[in-house]
Design a protein around this motif. Structure first.
Motif, mmCIF file in Angstrom:
data_model
loop_
_atom_site.group_PDB
_atom_site.id
_atom_site.type_symbol
_atom_site.label_atom_id
_atom_site.label_comp_id
_atom_site.label_asym_id
_atom_site.label_seq_id
_atom_site.Cartn_x
_atom_site.Cartn_y
_atom_site.Cartn_z
ATOM 1 N N ASN A 229 29.983 3.943 7.109
ATOM 2 C CA ASN A 229 30.460 3.001 6.499
ATOM 3 C C ASN A 229 31.608 2.869 7.397
ATOM 4 O O ASN A 229 32.444 3.603 7.111
ATOM 5 C CB ASN A 229 30.873 2.700 5.308
ATOM 6 C CG ASN A 229 31.672 2.004 4.764
ATOM 7 O OD1 ASN A 229 31.929 1.056 5.083
ATOM 8 N ND2 ASN A 229 31.324 1.824 3.628
ATOM 9 N N PRO A 230 32.373 2.047 8.547
ATOM 10 C CA PRO A 230 33.634 1.891 8.714
ATOM 11 C C PRO A 230 34.224 0.951 8.420
ATOM 12 O O PRO A 230 35.345 1.586 8.894
ATOM 13 C CB PRO A 230 33.060 0.956 10.198
ATOM 14 C CG PRO A 230 31.911 0.008 9.604
ATOM 15 C CD PRO A 230 30.725 1.030 8.760
ATOM 16 N N HIS A 231 34.815 0.989 6.936
ATOM 17 C CA HIS A 231 35.548 0.838 6.771
ATOM 18 C C HIS A 231 36.025 1.089 5.584
ATOM 19 O O HIS A 231 36.416 1.570 4.376
ATOM 20 C CB HIS A 231 35.404 -0.567 5.260
ATOM 21 C CG HIS A 231 34.696 -1.633 6.364
ATOM 22 N ND1 HIS A 231 35.977 -2.443 6.801
ATOM 23 C CD2 HIS A 231 33.026 -2.671 6.811
ATOM 24 C CE1 HIS A 231 34.702 -3.511 7.909
ATOM 25 N NE2 HIS A 231 33.628 -3.641 7.496
ATOM 26 N N LYS A 232 34.832 2.741 5.253
ATOM 27 C CA LYS A 232 36.096 4.192 4.658
ATOM 28 C C LYS A 232 36.183 4.776 5.517
ATOM 29 O O LYS A 232 35.757 5.315 6.374
ATOM 30 C CB LYS A 232 34.894 4.564 3.997
ATOM 31 C CG LYS A 232 34.322 3.697 2.632
ATOM 32 C CD LYS A 232 32.533 4.100 1.975
ATOM 33 C CE LYS A 232 32.845 3.792 0.154
ATOM 34 N NZ LYS A 232 32.301 4.123 -0.211
ATOM 35 N N PRO A 233 37.196 5.577 5.821
ATOM 36 C CA PRO A 233 38.033 6.784 6.248
ATOM 37 C C PRO A 233 36.853 7.745 6.413
ATOM 38 O O PRO A 233 35.348 8.095 5.724
ATOM 39 C CB PRO A 233 39.064 7.616 4.985
ATOM 40 C CG PRO A 233 39.033 6.475 4.016
ATOM 41 C CD PRO A 233 38.013 5.529 4.114
ATOM 42 N N ASN A 234 36.090 8.373 7.563
ATOM 43 C CA ASN A 234 35.707 8.921 8.546
ATOM 44 C C ASN A 234 33.968 8.986 8.188
ATOM 45 O O ASN A 234 33.115 9.367 7.742
ATOM 46 C CB ASN A 234 35.661 10.153 7.771
ATOM 47 C CG ASN A 234 36.715 11.132 8.577
ATOM 48 O OD1 ASN A 234 37.246 11.198 9.705
ATOM 49 N ND2 ASN A 234 37.767 12.231 7.522
#
Length: 394
Positions: A229-234
């Motif tokens: 998920n690009p919207h979460k860290p890592n």
């Protein structure tokens, strides 16, 4: 009983509200929503004749491509119809055409520009005809993902495979990092090739096509897949989860195919006894698992062509195509319905309407180049490398 009197409220609409109302544009998310010049009125009864005359005036100088999901009023002027990759290759096979008018969405026009010669000019009738799936993966997000894979110590084991439904930037990233492009027809071949090159695959940007191909066609388990998920860290994943995974799926999806549900399948089976459920592999895994047949738009068309008279079909793909197929095969006694009760057009694909097409054709006929799609040289070179790897697949 008393009724409260309405009060005057000094409420100013927010920029987001104005955007949703169509009264403002976000230049960071919408490509060129303003067209230079005036569009013909949608109610103009002469639009069909104007399109015909402009196309006739241009002659062999113009080649019009129509994606399967285009509305009938537009598709009638297409010289060829097909899916995005077929159309891009058809354009490249017509070097005498100075103008390629692509009735589709932005990433498709980019692919046509990449594959055609420098002398050919690709035109998109409405620059705001984007693709929500393609926009779910930006170059910056994917570069950050690669940094995460590098920090986890697995980047050298990962081969990127990007769906044709991606921007030129993502195709270029794929080419630069040793990966290939795939279509919904050859996704298994692309993944077979990728696993010969490395131990893991980063699949962009449609998680459902990646998951369905890996599990349904290649015998992997759902546990072999993780979603980045690009919207979460890592990406919302631990280094251990990334190291254990075979398929790292980007958290993207098609807004049309993602609407179909298991309830849709169960409902149509209850309503139409003996119905064959045929869906696109961009649908969710549970929908694909419950369907009778799964395949690309070209597969869907061929399956219905070969279907016996009197057979019944529920199709899980874009409504313009389903309706066109239902009308085409009705004289043969084939019953074809949309899988869901909810009407589901591709809203961005439908931005290409007859007024935009007429405006584009008439502008070209008058010698005015409008809405040209042009990919820069470096991006084009790496994107073409990824596409050539796909073309070389066994």
């Amino acid at each position: 009983m008393t009724t409260a009197q309405p009060q005057e409220l000094d409420v100013q609409p927010t920029p987001l509200a104005l955007l949703l109302l169509g009264r403002e544009a976000d230049p960071k998310s919408e490509r060129g929503v303003d067209c230079p010049g005036d569009l013909p009125s949608p109610s103009d009864p002469d639009l069909v004749e104007r399109a015909r005359k402009a196309k006739e005036k241009l002659g062999d100088k113009v080649f019009v491509l129509g994606h399967h999901y285009q509305r009938d009023e537009v598709i009638q002027f297409a010289d060829v119809t097909g899916d995005s990759f077929k159309l891009a290759r058809d354009a490249a096979a017509r070097p005498e055409a100075e103008y390629i008018v692509f009735c589709g969405v932005h990433f498709m026009a980019e692919s046509a520009d990449i594959l055609t010669s420098d002398d050919q000019k690709v035109v998109l009738p409405d620059l705001a005809a984007g693709c929500s799936m393609a926009d779910m993966a930006t170059a910056e997000q994917v570069a950050e993902c690669w940094d995460v894979l590098t920090e986890a110590g697995i980047a050298e084991q990962v081969v990127p495979v990007s769906y044709m439904n991606s921007s030129a930037d993502i195709k270029a990233f794929t080419g630069k990092h040793g990966g290939t492009i795939c279509t919904s027809s050859n996704a298994k071949r692309a993944l077979d090739w990728a696993f010969e090159q490395g131990e893991k695959v980063l699949f962009l940007p449609d998680q459902h096509l990646g998951r369905n191909t890996a599990v349904r066609d290649m015998g992997m388990s759902l546990d072999d897949c993780v979603v980045y998920n690009p919207h979460k860290p890592n990406g919302g994943l631990t280094a251990e989860e990334l190291r254990a995974a075979k398929m790292i799926l980007w958290r993207g999806h098609c807004s049309v195919h993602g609407r179909f549900s298991l309830d849709s399948v169960n409902d149509v089976r209850a309503r139409i006894p003996g119905v064959n459920v045929l869906v696109h592999p961009e649908c969710k895994h549970e929908v694909v698992a419950a369907a009778d047949y799964v395949g690309s738009t070209e597969y869907i068309i061929k399956a219905l062509e070969a279907a016996p008279a009197g057979s019944k079909w529920a199709i899980g793909t874009e409504l313009n195509l389903v309706r066109r197929l239902a009308n085409r095969f009705a004289p043969e006694g084939k019953e074809i319905v949309f899988l869901d009760k909810t009407v589901c057009f591709c809203s961005t694909m439908n931005r290409i309407d007859l007024p935009h097409l007429v405006w584009a054709l008439e502008s070209l006929a008058e010698g005015n180049l409008v809405n040209r799609i042009e990919v820069d040289r470096e991006t084009e070179a790496f994107a073409k490398l990824a596409l050539e790897r796909m073309l070389a697949l066994p």
